[in-house]
Design a protein around this motif. Structure first.
Motif, short mmCIF file in Angstrom:
data_model
loop_
_atom_site.label_atom_id
_atom_site.label_comp_id
_atom_site.label_asym_id
_atom_site.label_seq_id
_atom_site.Cartn_x
_atom_site.Cartn_y
_atom_site.Cartn_z
N ILE B 13 0.84 -1.18 0.00
CA ILE B 13 0.00 0.00 0.00
C ILE B 13 0.88 1.23 0.00
CG2 ILE B 13 -1.69 1.29 1.33
CD1 ILE B 13 -2.41 -1.70 2.36
N PHE B 49 5.64 3.98 0.21
CA PHE B 49 4.98 2.82 0.80
C PHE B 49 4.55 3.12 2.23
CE2 PHE B 49 7.44 0.79 -2.59
CZ PHE B 49 6.50 -0.09 -3.11
N VAL B 50 3.45 2.53 2.60
CA VAL B 50 3.00 2.62 3.99
C VAL B 50 3.70 1.52 4.76
CG1 VAL B 50 1.01 2.48 5.53
CG2 VAL B 50 0.76 3.49 3.26
N LYS B 51 4.31 1.90 5.88
CA LYS B 51 5.05 0.90 6.66
C LYS B 51 4.09 -0.02 7.41
CE LYS B 51 8.81 4.19 7.19
NZ LYS B 51 9.45 5.18 8.10
N GLN B 52 4.61 -1.16 7.79
CA GLN B 52 3.76 -2.20 8.38
C GLN B 52 2.95 -1.72 9.59
OE1 GLN B 52 2.58 -5.44 7.86
NE2 GLN B 52 3.20 -4.80 5.81
N GLU B 53 3.56 -0.93 10.42
CA GLU B 53 2.86 -0.54 11.65
C GLU B 53 2.39 0.91 11.62
OE1 GLU B 53 1.88 -2.56 13.94
OE2 GLU B 53 2.81 -4.22 12.86
N GLU B 54 2.24 1.42 10.41
CA GLU B 54 1.94 2.84 10.27
C GLU B 54 0.49 3.04 9.86
OE1 GLU B 54 4.56 6.38 8.23
OE2 GLU B 54 4.05 4.65 6.99
N ASP B 55 -0.20 3.97 10.49
CA ASP B 55 -1.55 4.31 10.07
C ASP B 55 -1.50 5.00 8.72
OD1 ASP B 55 -2.48 3.30 12.40
OD2 ASP B 55 -2.96 5.22 13.32
N LEU B 56 -2.59 4.91 7.99
CA LEU B 56 -2.65 5.55 6.68
C LEU B 56 -2.43 7.05 6.78
CD1 LEU B 56 -5.60 4.09 4.59
CD2 LEU B 56 -3.18 4.16 4.03
N GLN B 77 -8.14 12.67 2.78
CA GLN B 77 -8.11 11.49 1.94
C GLN B 77 -9.14 11.63 0.84
OE1 GLN B 77 -9.67 7.09 2.11
NE2 GLN B 77 -8.28 7.35 3.83
N VAL B 95 -3.44 5.09 -1.84
CA VAL B 95 -4.46 5.93 -1.26
C VAL B 95 -4.06 7.38 -1.53
CG1 VAL B 95 -5.77 6.49 0.81
CG2 VAL B 95 -4.79 4.21 0.54
#
Lengths: 239, 239
Positions: B13, B49-56, B77, B95
């Motif tokens: 994502i 990229f969105v990191k694994q533990e990161e909120d959008l 958004q 997104v």
DNA sequence: AATACTTAGTGTACACTGTACGCATTCTTT
DNA sequence: AAAGAATGCGTACAGTGTACACTAAGTATT
């Protein structure tokens, strides 16, 4: 180099679909009872993982069709929910869609009856809680619908082909959550000239039957190009 | 059982950010020149990229801050793009967010200068093409901004704290893409009573200096509760 | 057959505001 | 002192949002 990127390809994407219907009285939403953990036996929005080679919109349409058998209905993407901890199984983003269907013109698919899908009054659901963050998703879709229904002629999607002005008014009232003045509403809608007077009347009602209309989308499109402003947002059309 | 699900956890994502600015004349957007394949040397929206533990939302804010050094600016958004083949490296959903910043109150961060970030007139960018499906994303954000700016007081985010009515009008004209009548615009804005008259004037201009105003957000919030309808969508306020 | 009941369907007056439009004012530059 | 440039103000008209109450057309009941 590519190994750096591999760590990013570990997320899942789901689509959740808020399916709205209107029974002539209240705005309703279709919910399913979950048959698996997490949130076993809780009510949830119909949704599913997006397959690897599937477009987002296709996934939303697929879910809708599997559940209702309906194709090519109104479907709109609303928002994506991606809080890090929102799904216990891993990183799962969900894209929320809502759709508008004619509640009378379909039957819930057998395959899904086992899972129990039921219509709920939206106003009731708002008082309860749902699985995952589905309550939040529902609210976002309701908010979007409220905005959209005022400026786009999408309300008709919730009605049958033929409808009365009272039904249409009822619909707006249940979506917008406030009463409208009957005379002003009729005047406004009719002045737009986007309805076809079918020269027919209701049957089987225990009172004076109302005239039936249908939405003239071709005419609507023509009028929009000529600068028509579709707008049902009377600040003080309250009754 | 879980093995079935593992196949779904293979997506990535990203967040792409359409950063709008206003230079007093035109609406601008911040683009970056790509330094890597695919689309090497093409212009693209800032994203990551969105990191694994990161909120959008955090990811969107992070990208904005890394690039501009700005925190807590307007960020919204818009839509998620998820066509199956949109990214050559695998399944990547993106997104789209847009943000509004004061173009004068920041400087592009050194770390990113290497990658070359530049402001472009939105109207010019629309004539060219961008990397990936970024053109489509940009268009979606512009459309959203147009709608939003008419009914929410977000336009001020693009201006300095102090601004003149002419600047404000210029801003609306460049976003909405049509001319507004000066007198009616002033009347409308001032009648809302959401601006503070700073009792100051422009300096250093080669003509009569204009009065400076600022946006009174507290007052705006109070008035909204009392039923104020912020609306700058004159169908025929065209000049 | 008459009456009660229920919902459909209509019209008008007023106030507000969107819209069009022109000229005087204030400051700078030459 | 005069010319140039953008600011800043006011009025008249038309359109429409808004408030508001009664008659009409059917069905059901007695």
């Amino acid at each position: 180099m590519t190994t750096d990127f591999n760590s990013f390809f570990q997320s899942a994407i789901t689509v959740d679909n808020v399916i709205f219907g209107f029974d002539g009285q209240d705005l309703k939403v279709l919910l399913m009872k979950r048959g698996e953990i997490p949130y076993m036996d809780d009510w949830a929005l119909p949704g599913h993982f997006v397959k690897q080679e599937e477009d987002l919109t296709s996934a939303a349409a697929r879910i809708l069709e599997e559940l209702t058998g309906l194709r090519s209905v109104y479907l709109e993407q609303v928002k994506t929910f991606g809080k890090a901890g929102r799904h216990p199984m891993g990183r799962v983003m969900t894209v929320a869609y809502y759709s508008l269907i004619n509640i009378n013109a379909f039957e819930i698919r057998p395959a899904f009856i086992a899972k129990k899908a039921t219509w709920f009054k939206v106003s009731d659901v708002l008082k309860t809680s749902l699985a995952f963050d589905h309550k939040e998703i529902l609210v976002a879709c309701i908010d979007r619908l409220k905005v959209k229904v005022k400026t786009q002629p999408i309300g008709f999607e919730l009605l049958s082909e033929k409808f009365t002005l009272t039904q249409l008014k009822q619909l707006y009232e249940s979506v917008l959550q406030h009463q409208l003045d009957k005379r002003n509403f009729r005047k406004k809608i009719l002045s737009m000239k986007i309805l076809i007077d079918l020269q027919e009347s209701q049957e089987g009602v225990a009172h004076r039957p109302a005239k039936l209309y249908s939405f003239d989308s071709e005419r609507y499109n023509r009028l929009i190009e000529d600068g028509l402003h579709f707008d049902i947002s009377y600040p003080a059309m309250l009754a």
